[in-house]
Design a protein around this motif. Structure first.
Motif, PDB file in Angstrom:
ATOM      1  N   MET A   1       0.844  -1.194   0.000  1.00 50.23           N
ATOM      2  CA  MET A   1       0.000   0.000   0.000  1.00 50.23           C
ATOM      3  C   MET A   1       0.876   1.240   0.000  1.00 50.23           C
ATOM      4  O   MET A   1       1.859   1.305   0.735  1.00 50.23           O
ATOM      5  CB  MET A   1      -0.929  -0.013   1.217  1.00 50.23           C
ATOM      6  N   ASP A   2       0.530   2.212  -0.839  1.00 52.59           N
ATOM      7  CA  ASP A   2       1.303   3.445  -0.966  1.00 52.59           C
ATOM      8  C   ASP A   2       1.126   4.287   0.296  1.00 52.59           C
ATOM      9  O   ASP A   2       0.045   4.833   0.546  1.00 52.59           O
ATOM     10  CB  ASP A   2       0.824   4.202  -2.203  1.00 52.59           C
ATOM     11  N   LEU A   3       2.195   4.409   1.079  1.00 48.50           N
ATOM     12  CA  LEU A   3       2.091   5.150   2.339  1.00 48.50           C
ATOM     13  C   LEU A   3       1.858   6.636   2.116  1.00 48.50           C
ATOM     14  O   LEU A   3       1.239   7.301   2.952  1.00 48.50           O
ATOM     15  CB  LEU A   3       3.346   4.926   3.183  1.00 48.50           C
ATOM     16  N   ASP A   4       2.357   7.186   0.995  1.00 49.24           N
ATOM     17  CA  ASP A   4       2.062   8.590   0.702  1.00 49.24           C
ATOM     18  C   ASP A   4       0.565   8.790   0.505  1.00 49.24           C
ATOM     19  O   ASP A   4      -0.009   9.797   0.944  1.00 49.24           O
ATOM     20  CB  ASP A   4       2.815   9.043  -0.553  1.00 49.24           C
ATOM     21  N   ALA A   5      -0.080   7.832  -0.157  1.00 47.89           N
ATOM     22  CA  ALA A   5      -1.526   7.922  -0.352  1.00 47.89           C
ATOM     23  C   ALA A   5      -2.253   7.783   0.979  1.00 47.89           C
ATOM     24  O   ALA A   5      -3.225   8.500   1.255  1.00 47.89           O
ATOM     25  CB  ALA A   5      -1.990   6.847  -1.329  1.00 47.89           C
ATOM     26  N   VAL A   6      -1.771   6.862   1.837  1.00 46.72           N
ATOM     27  CA  VAL A   6      -2.388   6.685   3.155  1.00 46.72           C
ATOM     28  C   VAL A   6      -2.216   7.950   3.995  1.00 46.72           C
ATOM     29  O   VAL A   6      -3.157   8.419   4.648  1.00 46.72           O
ATOM     30  CB  VAL A   6      -1.764   5.471   3.875  1.00 46.72           C
ATOM     31  N   ARG A   7      -1.021   8.533   3.964  1.00 41.35           N
ATOM     32  CA  ARG A   7      -0.774   9.762   4.716  1.00 41.35           C
ATOM     33  C   ARG A   7      -1.656  10.903   4.193  1.00 41.35           C
ATOM     34  O   ARG A   7      -2.178  11.720   4.970  1.00 41.35           O
ATOM     35  CB  ARG A   7       0.704  10.136   4.621  1.00 41.35           C
ATOM     36  N   THR A   8      -1.826  10.975   2.889  1.00 40.00           N
ATOM     37  CA  THR A   8      -2.677  12.008   2.300  1.00 40.00           C
ATOM     38  C   THR A   8      -4.121  11.823   2.738  1.00 40.00           C
ATOM     39  O   THR A   8      -4.814  12.790   3.081  1.00 40.00           O
ATOM     40  CB  THR A   8      -2.579  11.950   0.768  1.00 40.00           C
ATOM     41  N   PHE A   9      -4.593  10.567   2.754  1.00 38.72           N
ATOM     42  CA  PHE A   9      -5.952  10.289   3.210  1.00 38.72           C
ATOM     43  C   PHE A   9      -6.145  10.727   4.657  1.00 38.72           C
ATOM     44  O   PHE A   9      -7.145  11.387   4.996  1.00 38.72           O
ATOM     45  CB  PHE A   9      -6.236   8.794   3.068  1.00 38.72           C
ATOM     46  N   VAL A  10      -5.210  10.384   5.541  1.00 39.10           N
ATOM     47  CA  VAL A  10      -5.327  10.742   6.959  1.00 39.10           C
ATOM     48  C   VAL A  10      -5.329  12.268   7.120  1.00 39.10           C
ATOM     49  O   VAL A  10      -6.126  12.826   7.884  1.00 39.10           O
ATOM     50  CB  VAL A  10      -4.190  10.103   7.773  1.00 39.10           C
ATOM     51  N   THR A  11      -4.457  12.957   6.400  1.00 42.24           N
ATOM     52  CA  THR A  11      -4.390  14.412   6.504  1.00 42.24           C
ATOM     53  C   THR A  11      -5.680  15.048   6.014  1.00 42.24           C
ATOM     54  O   THR A  11      -6.206  15.992   6.631  1.00 42.24           O
ATOM     55  CB  THR A  11      -3.199  14.948   5.696  1.00 42.24           C
ATOM     56  N   ALA A  12      -6.224  14.559   4.908  1.00 42.41           N
ATOM     57  CA  ALA A  12      -7.491  15.092   4.397  1.00 42.41           C
ATOM     58  C   ALA A  12      -8.631  14.824   5.370  1.00 42.41           C
ATOM     59  O   ALA A  12      -9.509  15.680   5.576  1.00 42.41           O
ATOM     60  CB  ALA A  12      -7.800  14.482   3.031  1.00 42.41           C
TER      61      ALA A  12
END
Length: 309
Positions: A1-12
């Motif tokens: 899983m792309d952690l940048d995408a996960v981090r972006t989801f959490v921030t949003a």
């Protein structure tokens, strides 16, 4: 899983707006949208619904959020285990909009050289276990038990008294008041759907309600700050209670009112918990900063629950 995408989801999810998430991550809004869309494709579910004021989590997004945070926490621990030199000071602030986050931001402004890793754990037991096991360095909490009941090696110190305020819409009966006494709130409906039984904040508001004869309702699902503000803004009957330093932004047409509580002023007692044997130099700097900067109403003009120390 792309952690940048996960981090972006959490921030949003935490900011409620893709543009705010882009600002926090120092990327474009288009990049945020692409990352979220890619994650949704990978998971085969929708994580957000788009609204005129930003984004809201779907039920699948709400289910995924704690696991996404756990993924990021695991990744950070993996990096920290091999990071040369000193590591970031890892501090739990309960919520990024709440008073402890403001205390930590003040510390960062005073000590910009200190690298911080800010996490948000749900309840006191989880935070205490994380401090005890060394997965975090410190936690801001309201401590509801006597010092002698803390686990061996854990120290707590009360560092900040945060005044509690009344928040109403423009049609509420108290909307034009500059300040009110807690006793005057008896008979009014105070709605706080975020209260969860067994948490330290539920213990605080339960005792506040008992002390002043208040009606605090925790009924209904907790959809977050924005839906709560929408309801309060439109209601002539409902109000809620918030910390003075809780960060909230609402549209101008909601015309919400923050009203001070006086005679006495209820204050929420924030403490810092840490392991007594933690040698991190930034932890010593944080404790010194909080000791020097402690503020808030104390003494005869304030109210705290019986367990505050």
């Amino acid at each position: 899983m792309d952690l940048d995408a996960v981090r972006t989801f959490v921030t949003a999810a935490e900011t409620g707006r893709l543009q705010d998430a882009a600002t926090a991550l120092s990327v474009t809004q288009q990049a945020v949208s692409k990352r979220v869309a890619a994650l949704e494709r990978e998971l085969a579910v929708r994580l957000f619904t788009r609204t005129a004021r930003g984004v809201r989590l779907t039920i699948d997004g709400q289910a995924f959020l704690p696991h996404a945070r756990a993924l990021l926490d695991a990744a950070e621990r993996a990096l920290a285990s091999v990071r040369p030199g000193s590591r970031a000071l890892r501090v739990d602030v309960i919520g990024r909009r709440l008073g402890p986050a403001a205390l930590l931001r003040d510390f960062h402004r005073a000590h910009p050289e200190v690298e911080l890793d800010v996490v948000t754990l749900f309840d006191a037991e989880e935070a205490l276990a994380a401090v005890r096991h060394g997965t975090i360095d410190a936690s801001f909490r309201a401590v509801t038990v006597p010092a002698r009941q803390l686990p061996d090696g854990i120290t707590a110190a009360r560092v900040h008294d945060e005044p509690v305020q009344l928040l109403t819409g423009p049609r509420h009966a108290l909307a034009t008041a500059r300040e009110v006494t807690p006793a005057r709130l008896a008979g009014y409906r105070i709605w706080m759907p975020g209260l969860v039984a067994g948490t330290e904040w539920a213990a605080y508001y339960d005792e506040l309600a008992t002390a002043f004869g208040l009606t605090i309702e925790a009924t209904g699902p907790d959809f977050g700050i924005d839906p709560l503000l929408d309801t309060i803004a439109d209601s002539p009957h409902l109000a809620t209670l918030v910390g003075e330093q809780t960060r909230m932004v609402w549209p101008a047409d909601q015309d919400l009112r923050r009203i001070a509580l006086r005679d006495p002023t209820p204050v929420y007692p924030h403490s810092l918990l840490w392991r007594s044997d933690n040698p991190h130099p930034a932890l010593r700097a944080l404790r010194g900063h909080l000791d020097a900067a402690r503020r808030g109403p104390v003494g005869a003009g304030s109210w705290t629950p019986h367990w505050a120390w």
